[in-house]
Scaffold this motif. Structure first.
Motif, mmCIF file in Angstrom:
data_model
loop_
_atom_site.group_PDB
_atom_site.id
_atom_site.type_symbol
_atom_site.label_atom_id
_atom_site.label_comp_id
_atom_site.label_asym_id
_atom_site.label_seq_id
_atom_site.Cartn_x
_atom_site.Cartn_y
_atom_site.Cartn_z
ATOM 1 N N ASP A 104 1.552 -6.958 -17.570
ATOM 2 C CA ASP A 104 0.018 -6.742 -18.166
ATOM 3 C C ASP A 104 0.056 -5.387 -18.662
ATOM 4 O OD1 ASP A 104 -2.566 -6.651 -18.293
ATOM 5 O OD2 ASP A 104 -3.101 -6.894 -16.182
ATOM 6 N N GLY A 126 -2.621 -3.668 -19.100
ATOM 7 C CA GLY A 126 -3.622 -3.041 -18.056
ATOM 8 C C GLY A 126 -3.349 -2.352 -17.038
ATOM 9 N N LEU A 127 -2.146 -2.778 -16.562
ATOM 10 C CA LEU A 127 -1.606 -2.199 -15.321
ATOM 11 C C LEU A 127 -0.727 -0.925 -15.653
ATOM 12 C CD1 LEU A 127 0.562 -4.943 -13.391
ATOM 13 C CD2 LEU A 127 -1.470 -3.735 -12.744
ATOM 14 N N ALA A 162 -3.708 1.396 -16.322
ATOM 15 C CA ALA A 162 -4.267 1.936 -14.940
ATOM 16 C C ALA A 162 -3.339 2.990 -14.499
ATOM 17 C CB ALA A 162 -4.283 0.698 -14.137
ATOM 18 N N PHE A 197 -3.889 7.323 -13.428
ATOM 19 C CA PHE A 197 -4.049 8.083 -12.553
ATOM 20 C C PHE A 197 -2.651 9.075 -12.519
ATOM 21 C CE2 PHE A 197 -2.477 3.987 -10.607
ATOM 22 C CZ PHE A 197 -1.054 4.186 -10.278
ATOM 23 N N GLN A 250 7.716 6.661 -13.722
ATOM 24 C CA GLN A 250 7.345 5.943 -12.420
ATOM 25 C C GLN A 250 6.707 4.684 -13.143
ATOM 26 O OE1 GLN A 250 4.575 9.078 -11.305
ATOM 27 N NE2 GLN A 250 5.751 9.678 -9.664
ATOM 28 N N LYS A 286 8.243 2.065 -11.022
ATOM 29 C CA LYS A 286 7.374 1.286 -10.041
ATOM 30 C C LYS A 286 6.490 0.426 -10.376
ATOM 31 C CE LYS A 286 7.163 5.569 -7.385
ATOM 32 N NZ LYS A 286 6.981 5.474 -5.660
ATOM 33 N N GLU A 301 6.716 -5.177 -10.879
ATOM 34 C CA GLU A 301 5.662 -6.124 -11.046
ATOM 35 C C GLU A 301 6.492 -7.307 -11.839
ATOM 36 O OE1 GLU A 301 3.054 -5.880 -9.799
ATOM 37 O OE2 GLU A 301 1.804 -7.397 -10.733
ATOM 38 N N ALA A 335 9.990 -13.901 -4.075
ATOM 39 C CA ALA A 335 9.384 -12.676 -4.839
ATOM 40 C C ALA A 335 8.035 -12.811 -5.353
ATOM 41 C CB ALA A 335 10.375 -12.119 -6.171
ATOM 42 N N SER A 367 -6.996 -4.429 -13.263
ATOM 43 C CA SER A 367 -5.502 -4.052 -13.176
ATOM 44 C C SER A 367 -5.037 -3.509 -11.938
ATOM 45 C CB SER A 367 -5.544 -2.957 -14.168
ATOM 46 O OG SER A 367 -6.017 -3.158 -15.492
ATOM 47 N N LEU A 368 -4.986 -4.637 -10.852
ATOM 48 C CA LEU A 368 -4.134 -4.282 -9.565
ATOM 49 C C LEU A 368 -2.728 -4.964 -9.848
ATOM 50 C CD1 LEU A 368 -6.700 -5.397 -7.355
ATOM 51 C CD2 LEU A 368 -6.429 -2.923 -7.940
ATOM 52 N N LEU A 369 -1.891 -4.379 -9.134
ATOM 53 C CA LEU A 369 -0.393 -4.909 -9.208
ATOM 54 C C LEU A 369 -0.525 -6.144 -8.318
ATOM 55 C CD1 LEU A 369 0.144 -1.755 -9.986
ATOM 56 C CD2 LEU A 369 2.507 -2.433 -9.189
ATOM 57 N N GLN A 370 -0.026 -7.324 -8.557
ATOM 58 C CA GLN A 370 -0.133 -8.555 -7.899
ATOM 59 C C GLN A 370 0.828 -8.608 -6.835
ATOM 60 O OE1 GLN A 370 -2.756 -10.631 -8.054
ATOM 61 N NE2 GLN A 370 -3.611 -9.238 -9.942
ATOM 62 N N ARG A 371 1.963 -7.878 -7.139
ATOM 63 C CA ARG A 371 2.948 -8.085 -5.837
ATOM 64 C C ARG A 371 2.790 -7.144 -4.941
ATOM 65 N NH1 ARG A 371 7.753 -7.138 -7.280
ATOM 66 N NH2 ARG A 371 8.559 -8.689 -5.691
ATOM 67 N N LYS A 372 1.899 -6.284 -4.917
ATOM 68 C CA LYS A 372 1.928 -5.292 -3.929
ATOM 69 C C LYS A 372 0.402 -5.785 -3.006
ATOM 70 C CE LYS A 372 3.696 -1.025 -5.926
ATOM 71 N NZ LYS A 372 4.618 -0.593 -5.165
ATOM 72 N N LEU A 382 -0.721 3.658 -4.223
ATOM 73 C CA LEU A 382 0.210 3.815 -5.507
ATOM 74 C C LEU A 382 -0.062 5.286 -5.876
ATOM 75 C CD1 LEU A 382 2.594 2.758 -6.762
ATOM 76 C CD2 LEU A 382 0.933 1.789 -8.186
ATOM 77 N N PRO A 383 -1.121 5.851 -6.493
ATOM 78 C CA PRO A 383 -1.374 6.911 -7.043
ATOM 79 C C PRO A 383 -0.691 8.286 -5.982
ATOM 80 C CG PRO A 383 -3.231 5.492 -7.022
ATOM 81 C CD PRO A 383 -2.340 4.981 -6.319
ATOM 82 N N GLU A 428 1.539 8.060 -3.816
ATOM 83 C CA GLU A 428 2.841 7.848 -3.895
ATOM 84 C C GLU A 428 3.229 8.520 -5.233
ATOM 85 O OE1 GLU A 428 4.709 3.989 -3.637
ATOM 86 O OE2 GLU A 428 3.573 3.670 -1.924
ATOM 87 N N CYS A 429 2.792 8.152 -6.271
ATOM 88 C CA CYS A 429 3.280 8.646 -7.383
ATOM 89 C C CYS A 429 3.125 10.380 -7.339
ATOM 90 C CB CYS A 429 2.599 8.284 -8.565
ATOM 91 S SG CYS A 429 3.171 6.592 -8.888
ATOM 92 N N ARG A 477 -4.283 -11.158 -5.413
ATOM 93 C CA ARG A 477 -4.903 -12.725 -6.028
ATOM 94 C C ARG A 477 -5.251 -13.725 -4.967
ATOM 95 N NH1 ARG A 477 0.719 -13.433 -6.578
ATOM 96 N NH2 ARG A 477 1.674 -14.338 -4.968
ATOM 97 N N ARG A 501 -8.527 2.702 -5.090
ATOM 98 C CA ARG A 501 -7.422 3.218 -5.807
ATOM 99 C C ARG A 501 -7.718 4.399 -6.602
ATOM 100 N NH1 ARG A 501 -3.713 -0.379 -9.810
ATOM 101 N NH2 ARG A 501 -5.738 -0.129 -11.258
#
Lengths: 219, 324
Positions: A120, A122-123, A126, A130, A136, A140, A145, A218, B88-93, B101-102, B104-105, B135, B149
């Protein structure tokens, strides 16, 4: 005739099965690595990538298409000098790995590029918002993803490489393909030929099922 | 403080932003509204460098994005949080990992991250869902995670790009009151891009209406809504739909001061004091943030006009006569 099968199994099929494993594993690891390098470069330099660069993208795109145009059996022969340069010989399992990697890397690059492009947008935006760095964002966000999708494309590639090792067998690489050809087809031994094919079928099933399992895990 | 002067931007041959001038003070909840394609999202994205601009100035606390390296722009972005229409969120986290996340970065320490994530989960009220994947959450909850976030690096400004457009009205309301809380309790300036006027009515202090890349109107929300400039009418899609009597005199009383509506019994006082008759023929009162604002149109005989208008002026109520 069935009495011939057991020693044949022990002396020929089993060691060659191990050779097949060896080729598939080494070729998968190397081509996945190169595939990633190529795919990341493609994604980053693509026109809506993180650092668009038309020249690099077009060049890589072109080279990948050229390598992928070669029928594998021709590729093996065509790059023999290179193979000799890299591993010192043009026959045997190690010699087979060179064309396997050269054929599989661009294939994987395309598949991985597709996976990364599906992340995505959008990710990525986003993450930029930040203050994430490009590195990254790639490691990351995008790769992280895309993991499920990467698992399924690598599964496809492994099966493809397995098929290619059989073809490499025809030009002296060994492995199950060579067994089916030399001890089966050319020796008029149908039991060996179909038996080997059967072993390959089982292998493909195992690879695909493991891939599906990992994909589900996964997600 | 965000200062924008003469900002211009085009995509190919289309001018998306033409000479934009905007001034956003610290602590504002600033609404940028307009139809789709008006350039509002592009303008917002210029504020944190997700989009570049061709000419003009855009200064965030005196810092001009355009003149700086990638690294400086990344640092600036620490001070500007952003939320999006589709979260816009990471679906796997997990929710926790998304909020972390921010930080961490930016290499924060583990304990620091842990403490901050919990603090934020508390503020946005998603404590119970912290170890779930996005989700499994509703849209409103996902937007709360995104807000957490966006706040994780303690920004001074929060940019909202159609943040409530994918949510139902009730959820929209709860997200908006959360944004307002954040603005009031944490002193964060909020810039909201939206096409929903209800969003502006509910929380914005100031608003700017964009029309085809041009600022058509800007100012305090109350002023804009009371004076109803053409740009606002275009946006609301309300042509002049008032149905007023053709005889007598129509006078519009504007209730801009909330006090009047709430406490002063103005209609009955006027009728009693002046001993005149009039009918209420049109009216529209709406909620803006915490106040009620709007106008009422009364119809009366021509001879009462002067009496009534003088009374209104003395009572400090804005009015206008409507020609019929």
């Amino acid at each position: 005739m069935s009495t011939d099968i057991v020693p044949l199994l022990n002396t020929i099929v089993l060691p060659e099965l191990l050779n097949t494993f060896y080729m598939v594993i080494i070729a998968t690891v190397l081509s996945t690595f190169f595939g990633f390098v190529l795919a990341i470069t493609l994604t980053v330099t693509d026109k809506d990538g993180l650092k668009p660069n038309r020249a690099i993208y077009r060049l890589l795109d072109f080279i990948i298409n050229i390598v992928r145009s070669f029928p594998f059996i021709i590729l093996i022969v065509a790059i023999l000098p290179l193979t000799r340069l890299v591993v010192g010989t043009s026959i045997g399992v190690n010699a087979a790995i060179v064309p396997l990697v050269i054929a599989a890397s661009p294939f994987l690059a395309r598949l991985i590029e597709g996976s990364l492009n599906e992340v995505d947008k959008g990710l990525i935006e986003a993450a930029k918002s930040f203050g994430a760095s490009d590195m990254q964002i790639i490691f990351k966000i995008m790769i992280k993803e895309a993991v499920p999708s990467l698992i399924s494309v690598i599964t496809v590639a492994v099966i493809n490489i397995l098929g290619a090792t059989a073809m490499a067998g025809a030009v002296g690489a060994g492995g199950l393909g060579a067994v089916a050809l030399a001890y089966g087809y050319q020796s008029f031994n149908e039991v060996v030929m179909y038996g080997t094919v059967f072993v390959l079928i089982i292998l493909v099933q195992i690879i695909q099922l493991s891939g599906n399992y990992l994909y589900k895990k996964a997600r | 403080m965000i200062e924008i002067h003469n900002l211009q931007k085009s995509f190919g041959k289309t001018n998306v932003l033409k000479k934009i001038d905007l001034h956003i003070e610290n602590g504002d909840i600033y609404g940028i509204v307009g139809k789709s394609g008006a350039g509002k999202s592009t303008l917002l994205r210029c504020m944190n460098g997700l989009e570049t601009y061709d000419s003009g100035n855009l200064m965030i606390d005196g810092f001009e994005l355009k003149n700086h390296s990638d690294k400086d722009v990344r640092k600036l972005r620490k001070n500007i949080g952003m939320i999006f229409q589709h979260f816009s969120l990471l679906q796997r986290k997990t929710v926790y990992q998304n909020i972390a996340l921010p930080m961490e970065c930016w290499g924060y320490k583990k304990e620091e991250i842990d403490q901050r994530v919990k603090e934020l989960a508390d503020i946005v009220e998603i404590k119970d869902h912290i170890h779930k994947k996005p989700r499994t959450l509703s849209g409103g909850q996902q937007q709360r995670v995104a807000i957490a976030r966006a706040l994780s690096l303690r920004p001074k400004i929060l940019l909202c790009d159609e943040a409530t457009s994918a949510l139902d009205p009730k959820t929209t309301k709860s997200i908006l009151s959360l944004l307002r809380e954040i603005n009031e309790n944490l002193g964060i300036t909020v810039v909201i891009v939206t096409h929903q006027m209800s969003v502006v009515r509910q929380i914005c202090t100031k608003v700017c209406i964009l029309e085809k890349g041009v600022v058509a109107n800007k100012g305090n929300v109350e002023d804009i809504f009371l004076h109803q400039p053409q740009s606002l009418m275009n946006l609301l899609g309300e042509e002049n739909d008032e149905v007023l009597p053709a005889t007598g005199k129509n006078i519009r009383m504007i209730f801009s001061d909330p006090d009047v509506v709430k406490n002063r019994c103005i209609i009955s006082t006027m009728a009693r004091d002046l001993n005149v008759d009039f009918s209420i023929v049109w009216g529209k009162l709406e909620k803006y943030r915490d106040d009620v604002l709007g106008s009422i149109v009364i119809n009366t005989a021509h001879k009462n006009e002067e009496l009534i208008t003088r009374f209104l002026t003395e009572a400090d109520i804005k009015w206008e006569t409507i020609n019929n």
